[in-house]
Design a protein around this motif. Structure first.
Motif, mmCIF file in Angstrom:
data_model
loop_
_atom_site.group_PDB
_atom_site.id
_atom_site.type_symbol
_atom_site.label_atom_id
_atom_site.label_comp_id
_atom_site.label_asym_id
_atom_site.label_seq_id
_atom_site.Cartn_x
_atom_site.Cartn_y
_atom_site.Cartn_z
ATOM 1 N N UNK A 192 154.311 45.980 44.399
ATOM 2 C CA UNK A 192 155.215 47.061 44.801
ATOM 3 C C UNK A 192 155.021 48.172 43.784
ATOM 4 N N UNK A 193 154.615 49.314 44.260
ATOM 5 C CA UNK A 193 154.226 50.367 43.322
ATOM 6 C C UNK A 193 154.954 51.673 43.502
ATOM 7 N N UNK A 194 154.919 52.428 42.455
ATOM 8 C CA UNK A 194 155.413 53.815 42.488
ATOM 9 C C UNK A 194 154.345 54.663 41.822
ATOM 10 N N UNK A 195 153.831 55.619 42.574
ATOM 11 C CA UNK A 195 152.776 56.463 42.019
ATOM 12 C C UNK A 195 153.336 57.416 40.988
ATOM 13 N N UNK A 196 152.502 57.733 40.003
ATOM 14 C CA UNK A 196 152.921 58.740 39.021
ATOM 15 C C UNK A 196 152.893 60.104 39.670
ATOM 16 N N UNK A 224 162.332 37.282 45.065
ATOM 17 C CA UNK A 224 161.781 36.729 43.825
ATOM 18 C C UNK A 224 160.645 37.604 43.307
ATOM 19 N N UNK A 225 160.835 38.141 42.115
ATOM 20 C CA UNK A 225 159.787 38.942 41.476
ATOM 21 C C UNK A 225 159.040 38.072 40.480
ATOM 22 N N UNK A 226 157.717 38.106 40.559
ATOM 23 C CA UNK A 226 156.916 37.343 39.597
ATOM 24 C C UNK A 226 156.497 38.230 38.430
ATOM 25 N N UNK A 227 156.689 39.527 38.601
ATOM 26 C CA UNK A 227 156.446 40.456 37.478
ATOM 27 C C UNK A 227 157.418 41.617 37.596
ATOM 28 N N UNK A 228 158.213 41.869 36.566
ATOM 29 C CA UNK A 228 159.135 43.016 36.631
ATOM 30 C C UNK A 228 158.350 44.321 36.529
ATOM 31 N N UNK A 229 159.008 45.437 36.780
ATOM 32 C CA UNK A 229 158.284 46.721 36.720
ATOM 33 C C UNK A 229 157.634 46.959 35.355
ATOM 34 N N UNK A 230 156.367 47.356 35.413
ATOM 35 C CA UNK A 230 155.669 47.729 34.185
ATOM 36 C C UNK A 230 154.936 49.037 34.446
ATOM 37 N N UNK A 231 154.698 49.746 33.384
ATOM 38 C CA UNK A 231 153.975 51.005 33.535
ATOM 39 C C UNK A 231 152.483 50.728 33.482
ATOM 40 N N UNK A 232 151.764 51.259 34.464
ATOM 41 C CA UNK A 232 150.309 51.124 34.510
ATOM 42 C C UNK A 232 149.717 52.531 34.464
ATOM 43 N N UNK A 233 148.403 52.606 34.342
ATOM 44 C CA UNK A 233 147.820 53.955 34.206
ATOM 45 C C UNK A 233 148.023 54.799 35.458
ATOM 46 N N UNK A 234 148.217 54.127 36.627
ATOM 47 C CA UNK A 234 148.357 54.856 37.887
ATOM 48 C C UNK A 234 149.808 55.045 38.306
ATOM 49 N N UNK A 235 150.723 54.442 37.558
ATOM 50 C CA UNK A 235 152.131 54.545 37.935
ATOM 51 C C UNK A 235 152.902 53.330 37.450
ATOM 52 N N UNK A 236 153.796 52.822 38.283
ATOM 53 C CA UNK A 236 154.581 51.637 37.921
ATOM 54 C C UNK A 236 154.324 50.549 38.946
ATOM 55 N N UNK A 237 154.379 49.303 38.487
ATOM 56 C CA UNK A 237 154.091 48.202 39.400
ATOM 57 C C UNK A 237 154.944 46.985 39.109
ATOM 58 N N UNK A 267 162.242 51.372 39.862
ATOM 59 C CA UNK A 267 163.378 50.758 39.155
ATOM 60 C C UNK A 267 164.536 50.500 40.106
ATOM 61 N N UNK A 268 164.830 51.488 40.953
ATOM 62 C CA UNK A 268 165.949 51.339 41.893
ATOM 63 C C UNK A 268 165.631 50.277 42.937
ATOM 64 N N UNK A 269 164.408 50.291 43.449
ATOM 65 C CA UNK A 269 164.035 49.322 44.487
ATOM 66 C C UNK A 269 164.034 47.908 43.908
ATOM 67 N N UNK A 270 163.561 47.787 42.684
ATOM 68 C CA UNK A 270 163.566 46.480 42.002
ATOM 69 C C UNK A 270 164.998 45.961 41.858
#
Lengths: 145, 137
Positions: free
Chosen positions: B132-136, B106-119, B94-97
């Protein structure tokens, strides 16, 4: 994530404080003021900052200063000039901190960087994997001629 | 036994513009910047906390690597956003975004929660896309 909208405000404030440090690291940065500007108590601010960036604001400020010093030591500035340019006010504390973080004194780091910079200019192929150099037709140190 | 990856290439439309994007916006460090003759430059960067991985920003120009036709085709594909070169990681998405968006990335997809973390997904100045990911934890 989008459901947690109120938290977004907190994030923006902490990001703003981080960007403030990025921009003003060379000055005297008052972290109390940064916390106040972000609208938090100092304790809350430090905790949020550390949660997000893995460092306290002060630790982050130091890492930004050392990072910038590394860049400036690769220029023609003296160690003393670099020290003051990145916001330290004592060469002794700058040298000690730099050595603790990087493992070399600023002067030693500068000497090694200078030698590497000169080598990149004169024999760049020592710094390029041969497969790439061959693909590009760089078989001689062409910028040294 | 292969132990690690130490060089990877990203094809870019303009090395100077890409330097600005990766260094001044993403915060990458310059590893090697060597002039190899007129218009020829070997430029590698490293992610801020991964000094052992050199990312080579390769210009797409006709020469030994590409003929005119291939270079034009490659530039077209890169511009169209055909290539995804990898997944970057950050401590807090969230902070990096917020920070990168503020710097004009330019982001083509805002942060979303995925099963492995956020992307989130973003594009570089040439059109290459990255996750761009953040691991859970």
């Amino acid at each position: 994530m989008t459901q947690e909208y109120p938290k977004q405000y907190l994030y923006r404030q902490v990001v703003r404080a981080k960007l403030y440090i990025d921009e003003h690291f060379a000055e005297t940065v008052h972290l109390d003021n940064a916390a106040k500007a972000a609208g938090f108590s100092k304790f809350h601010f430090v905790r949020l900052f550390r949660d997000i960036y893995g460092k306290t604001p002060h630790q982050y400020l130091t890492s930004v200063r050392i990072g910038r010093a590394i860049q400036l030591l690769q220029t023609d500035l003296t160690v003393k000039q670099v020290c003051f340019a990145v916001g330290f006010d004592s060469i002794t504390s700058f040298t000690a901190l730099f050595k603790r973080r990087i493992g070399l004194t600023p002067a030693a780091y500068q000497q090694i960087s200078l030698e590497r910079r000169n080598e990149i200019k004169t024999v760049p192929l020592r710094h390029i994997p041969n497969c790439f150099a061959e693909k590009k037709g760089w078989t001689k140190n062409s910028n040294s001629r | 036994m292969i132990t690690k990856l130490n060089h990877v290439s990203i094809f870019v439309l303009d090395q100077t513009s890409a330097y600005d994007f990766y260094v001044n916006k993403l915060g990458f460090k310059v590893h090697t910047d060597a002039e190899m003759g007129p218009g020829k430059r070997w430029l590698t960067l490293t992610p801020p906390e991964q000094p052992g991985l050199e990312i080579s920003l390769m210009s797409i120009s006709a020469g030994m690597m590409f003929n005119e036709e291939s270079a034009a085709a490659m530039r077209d594909l890169v511009t169209k956003g055909t290539f995804g070169f990898g997944v970057f990681e950050c401590n807090d998405l969230r902070a990096t975004y917020e920070e990168l968006k503020g710097k004009g990335v330019e982001f083509t997809k805002p942060p979303t929660e995925e099963f492995y973390g956020f992307e989130a997904l973003f594009k570089d100045d040439s059109g290459n896309w990255f996750s761009l990911g953040q691991k859970k934890t």
